[in-house]
Design an enzyme around this catalytic site. Sequence first.
Site, PDB file in Angstrom:
ATOM      1  N   TYR A  92      51.219  51.213  53.984  1.00 29.85           N
ATOM      2  CA  TYR A  92      51.889  49.915  53.796  1.00 29.85           C
ATOM      3  C   TYR A  92      53.202  50.075  53.028  1.00 29.85           C
ATOM      4  O   TYR A  92      54.259  49.580  53.437  1.00 29.85           O
ATOM      5  CB  TYR A  92      50.993  48.946  53.013  1.00 29.85           C
ATOM      6  CG  TYR A  92      49.912  48.242  53.798  1.00 29.85           C
ATOM      7  CD1 TYR A  92      49.464  48.735  55.023  1.00 29.85           C
ATOM      8  CD2 TYR A  92      49.311  47.080  53.317  1.00 29.85           C
ATOM      9  CE1 TYR A  92      48.453  48.081  55.727  1.00 29.85           C
ATOM     10  CE2 TYR A  92      48.308  46.424  54.019  1.00 29.85           C
ATOM     11  CZ  TYR A  92      47.879  46.928  55.213  1.00 29.85           C
ATOM     12  OH  TYR A  92      46.885  46.280  55.900  1.00 29.85           O
ATOM     13  N   HIS A 116      52.415  35.174  52.018  1.00 28.45           N
ATOM     14  CA  HIS A 116      51.769  36.379  52.557  1.00 28.45           C
ATOM     15  C   HIS A 116      50.255  36.337  52.342  1.00 28.45           C
ATOM     16  O   HIS A 116      49.751  36.811  51.327  1.00 28.45           O
ATOM     17  CB  HIS A 116      52.380  37.622  51.879  1.00 28.45           C
ATOM     18  CG  HIS A 116      51.936  38.934  52.445  1.00 28.45           C
ATOM     19  ND1 HIS A 116      52.422  40.134  51.997  1.00 28.45           N
ATOM     20  CD2 HIS A 116      51.057  39.250  53.423  1.00 28.45           C
ATOM     21  CE1 HIS A 116      51.860  41.125  52.667  1.00 28.45           C
ATOM     22  NE2 HIS A 116      51.028  40.621  53.523  1.00 28.45           N
ATOM     23  N   ARG A 125      44.267  39.375  59.740  1.00 22.80           N
ATOM     24  CA  ARG A 125      44.151  40.521  58.838  1.00 22.80           C
ATOM     25  C   ARG A 125      45.074  41.637  59.326  1.00 22.80           C
ATOM     26  O   ARG A 125      44.993  42.059  60.481  1.00 22.80           O
ATOM     27  CB  ARG A 125      42.699  41.002  58.786  1.00 22.80           C
ATOM     28  CG  ARG A 125      42.390  41.923  57.643  1.00 22.80           C
ATOM     29  CD  ARG A 125      40.889  41.892  57.310  1.00 22.80           C
ATOM     30  NE  ARG A 125      40.092  42.204  58.475  1.00 22.80           N
ATOM     31  CZ  ARG A 125      39.728  43.447  58.825  1.00 22.80           C
ATOM     32  NH1 ARG A 125      40.048  44.474  58.053  1.00 22.80           N
ATOM     33  NH2 ARG A 125      39.018  43.660  59.903  1.00 22.80           N
ATOM     34  N   ALA A 126      45.940  42.128  58.438  1.00 22.76           N
ATOM     35  CA  ALA A 126      46.949  43.121  58.850  1.00 22.76           C
ATOM     36  C   ALA A 126      46.290  44.435  59.231  1.00 22.76           C
ATOM     37  O   ALA A 126      46.604  45.032  60.265  1.00 22.76           O
ATOM     38  CB  ALA A 126      47.956  43.327  57.722  1.00 22.76           C
ATOM     39  N   HIS A 173      46.445  36.888  54.590  1.00 24.83           N
ATOM     40  CA  HIS A 173      45.764  37.291  55.826  1.00 24.83           C
ATOM     41  C   HIS A 173      44.329  36.766  55.782  1.00 24.83           C
ATOM     42  O   HIS A 173      43.721  36.677  54.721  1.00 24.83           O
ATOM     43  CB  HIS A 173      45.727  38.814  55.953  1.00 24.83           C
ATOM     44  CG  HIS A 173      47.066  39.483  55.921  1.00 24.83           C
ATOM     45  ND1 HIS A 173      48.001  39.320  56.913  1.00 24.83           N
ATOM     46  CD2 HIS A 173      47.636  40.340  55.017  1.00 24.83           C
ATOM     47  CE1 HIS A 173      49.083  40.043  56.623  1.00 24.83           C
ATOM     48  NE2 HIS A 173      48.891  40.651  55.473  1.00 24.83           N
ATOM     49  N   HIS A 205      55.024  43.503  50.024  1.00 28.29           N
ATOM     50  CA  HIS A 205      54.677  44.421  48.934  1.00 28.29           C
ATOM     51  C   HIS A 205      55.921  44.732  48.115  1.00 28.29           C
ATOM     52  O   HIS A 205      56.229  45.904  47.832  1.00 28.29           O
ATOM     53  CB  HIS A 205      54.030  45.704  49.491  1.00 28.29           C
ATOM     54  CG  HIS A 205      53.098  45.431  50.637  1.00 28.29           C
ATOM     55  ND1 HIS A 205      53.406  45.763  51.924  1.00 28.29           N
ATOM     56  CD2 HIS A 205      51.909  44.780  50.692  1.00 28.29           C
ATOM     57  CE1 HIS A 205      52.440  45.349  52.735  1.00 28.29           C
ATOM     58  NE2 HIS A 205      51.521  44.752  52.011  1.00 28.29           N
ATOM     59  N   GLU A 234      49.177  38.131  48.824  1.00 32.58           N
ATOM     60  CA  GLU A 234      48.285  38.862  49.749  1.00 32.58           C
ATOM     61  C   GLU A 234      46.873  38.878  49.171  1.00 32.58           C
ATOM     62  O   GLU A 234      46.212  39.911  49.143  1.00 32.58           O
ATOM     63  CB  GLU A 234      48.806  40.283  50.030  1.00 32.58           C
ATOM     64  CG  GLU A 234      48.256  40.841  51.339  1.00 32.58           C
ATOM     65  CD  GLU A 234      48.826  42.199  51.755  1.00 32.58           C
ATOM     66  OE1 GLU A 234      49.496  42.839  50.951  1.00 32.58           O
ATOM     67  OE2 GLU A 234      48.584  42.592  52.906  1.00 32.58           O
ATOM     68  N   ARG A 277      41.397  43.814  45.075  1.00 33.00           N
ATOM     69  CA  ARG A 277      40.649  42.590  44.808  1.00 33.00           C
ATOM     70  C   ARG A 277      40.078  42.520  43.408  1.00 33.00           C
ATOM     71  O   ARG A 277      39.454  41.539  43.020  1.00 33.00           O
ATOM     72  CB  ARG A 277      39.504  42.463  45.824  1.00 33.00           C
ATOM     73  CG  ARG A 277      40.035  42.505  47.239  1.00 33.00           C
ATOM     74  CD  ARG A 277      38.947  42.288  48.263  1.00 33.00           C
ATOM     75  NE  ARG A 277      39.535  42.379  49.602  1.00 33.00           N
ATOM     76  CZ  ARG A 277      38.939  42.011  50.720  1.00 33.00           C
ATOM     77  NH1 ARG A 277      37.713  41.517  50.674  1.00 33.00           N
ATOM     78  NH2 ARG A 277      39.537  42.132  51.875  1.00 33.00           N
ATOM     79  N   HIS A 313      55.214  44.446  58.919  1.00 30.43           N
ATOM     80  CA  HIS A 313      53.900  44.788  58.362  1.00 30.43           C
ATOM     81  C   HIS A 313      53.148  45.732  59.296  1.00 30.43           C
ATOM     82  O   HIS A 313      52.833  45.381  60.421  1.00 30.43           O
ATOM     83  CB  HIS A 313      53.077  43.510  58.143  1.00 30.43           C
ATOM     84  CG  HIS A 313      52.056  43.633  57.035  1.00 30.43           C
ATOM     85  ND1 HIS A 313      51.149  44.657  56.957  1.00 30.43           N
ATOM     86  CD2 HIS A 313      51.821  42.851  55.953  1.00 30.43           C
ATOM     87  CE1 HIS A 313      50.398  44.498  55.884  1.00 30.43           C
ATOM     88  NE2 HIS A 313      50.793  43.418  55.240  1.00 30.43           N
TER      89      HIS A 313
END
Lengths: 341, 341
Positions: free
Chosen positions: A193, A6, A70-71, A8, A222, A283, A289, A177
């Site tokens: 999400y 997973h 990118r989701a 992106h 997730h 992810e 982050r 997603h």
Amino acid sequence: MIIDCHGHYTTEPAGHRAFRETQIEFVRNGLDLEPVYPPVGDDEIRETIEANQLRLLHLRGIDMTIFSPRAAGMGHHIGDETTSQKWTRASNDLIARVVAMFPENFIGVCQLPQSPGVPIAHSIAELERCVTELGFVGCNLNPDPSGGHWTSPPLTDRHWYPLYERMVDYDIPAMIHVSTSCNPAFHTTGAHYINADTTAFMQLIQGDLFKDFPTLRFVIPHGGGAAPYHWGRYRGLAQELKKPLLRDHLLGNVFFDTCVYHQPGIDLLTTVVPVGNILFASEMIGAVRGIDPETGHHYDDTRRYIEASLRLTPAQKQQIYEGNARRVYPRLDAALERRGK
Amino acid sequence: MIIDCHGHYTTEPAGHRAFRETQIEFVRNGLDLEPVYPPVGDDEIRETIEANQLRLLHLRGIDMTIFSPRAAGMGHHIGDETTSQKWTRASNDLIARVVAMFPENFIGVCQLPQSPGVPIAHSIAELERCVTELGFVGCNLNPDPSGGHWTSPPLTDRHWYPLYERMVDYDIPAMIHVSTSCNPAFHTTGAHYINADTTAFMQLIQGDLFKDFPTLRFVIPHGGGAAPYHWGRYRGLAQELKKPLLRDHLLGNVFFDTCVYHQPGIDLLTTVVPVGNILFASEMIGAVRGIDPETGHHYDDTRRYIEASLRLTPAQKQQIYEGNARRVYPRLDAALERRGK
């Protein structure tokens, strides 16, 4: 091998983003114009990947990422079907370029050109292109292309069957997603999400989709939303609905990733969900982050949680890291085998 | 003492249900008629309680339930404000009768007469009536009176402030609880309930509500939706949003119940959420009424999970069973003290 199922492309080159911003501006202003896709050099792609995803792959000892656009950027609710088709094609082409430049480390999964109210059959041509021409091994399926208004029928509805038929033909899984929420009630990565994961899982409990498609496979990202934490509730609800045990009803077809950003969450996941249904994922460079002050490591450095698990044997860890991904994504497995891996 | 902070009157007398069914029928057919509330005898109430909630309280060794009208029955999306006002009043009156008949075992929490698009201030008169005349100790607040379309602003919006002001005046908490989903994407108890809990928690992270209302208190039911399972994600998202640590940002004001229907879920909850923020609850005779074949006990017999916890000391269990509820619901505490408890 360690495969992250997973990832992106959240660090896209500026030109790619500018194309989308212009497209959105045209849509917002009702202009019947098409933005020109600007030149995006290989150097730019190389820099954005090497300084980010590839750097972290090396740092964390991960071999490969199953990589998609990118989701939050999919934005299926923006504009109309044509808007979505053009943006999707550009986004998938960009992923194909990354994969071509770093074939050892990335393999592609496509965005679909969904649009609210548009038959899912209109997404099939792009799926075919991505699988047959670009060598992609799966797709991301948005159960709510309206972006937080939930106007589509449940995933068990025949509405979705044309896509499922093609997925079965190609033997590719879909990751369920959603994209950005345009509903102010739902924070995109903190509510929408996770809600979508939970919602999809419950839709699958309510239906009997895998009777019609015994080989269809979904990855719920997730960590499966709220499902593992409420596993007793879901086992009990399946029982109330006179469905088989979850194991028999869903677990031949439904898989969860490990994008759960703390040790107790991963420990719960690996306690209640059979190891064969868990795929390693991070992810990374996504929603979260930062560095966790409680551990001193990145929240999304999920390999650390798997490594630290006291429940999992080395063989089980290897299943989560590699074996399950190769089983759920047979086209990935075939690609690796061709390379002698 | 053991106090279950989350019980609904899911076994209401037939006449009460018939009133609502007639009301809904009139609404559906556009008739400007008011159903007559039928006579509901004390005997009927006694029977429905003694054979159900009270029987299970005794069986499970629970002393008391904080009791409110059936959550799925609130149906704020049905009809208009007048419909909701009349139904809410009837529902709260019924709870008051239960409490009057079984004061040792039940204390009331009210439904609010919410209606989509109607200012929350219109719910205050009923709140006042329930607190001052009926002796209720809290309210259920529906963050989505549309029933799955999520058309209301986030809970941190000033839209809700008139209610919060009154809650603070009365020093009563609200349980954040949606009602039936009329959106086919969301199963009521398997998706909508859990999503609402998750959504509310994230809304509270995004805002700074408790700066404006330092003593306002919310109970997020169903173990906080997905929040504890994704505690790392939420800590990380708060960090990305430059908010204080969750502990300082929310945990003075936000509490979770124990309606998590399996041991690993309760173990996770008690691992990541401070004990002072956990209130015992079962929502018994609710969404999941069956017996878990893995344990031989009812899924919703949540006391067993607390008892079996290896993490919690006896003193911590007592906090979860009693102390926290008395702190979060001061009017409950006062009522108990008046009785020398």
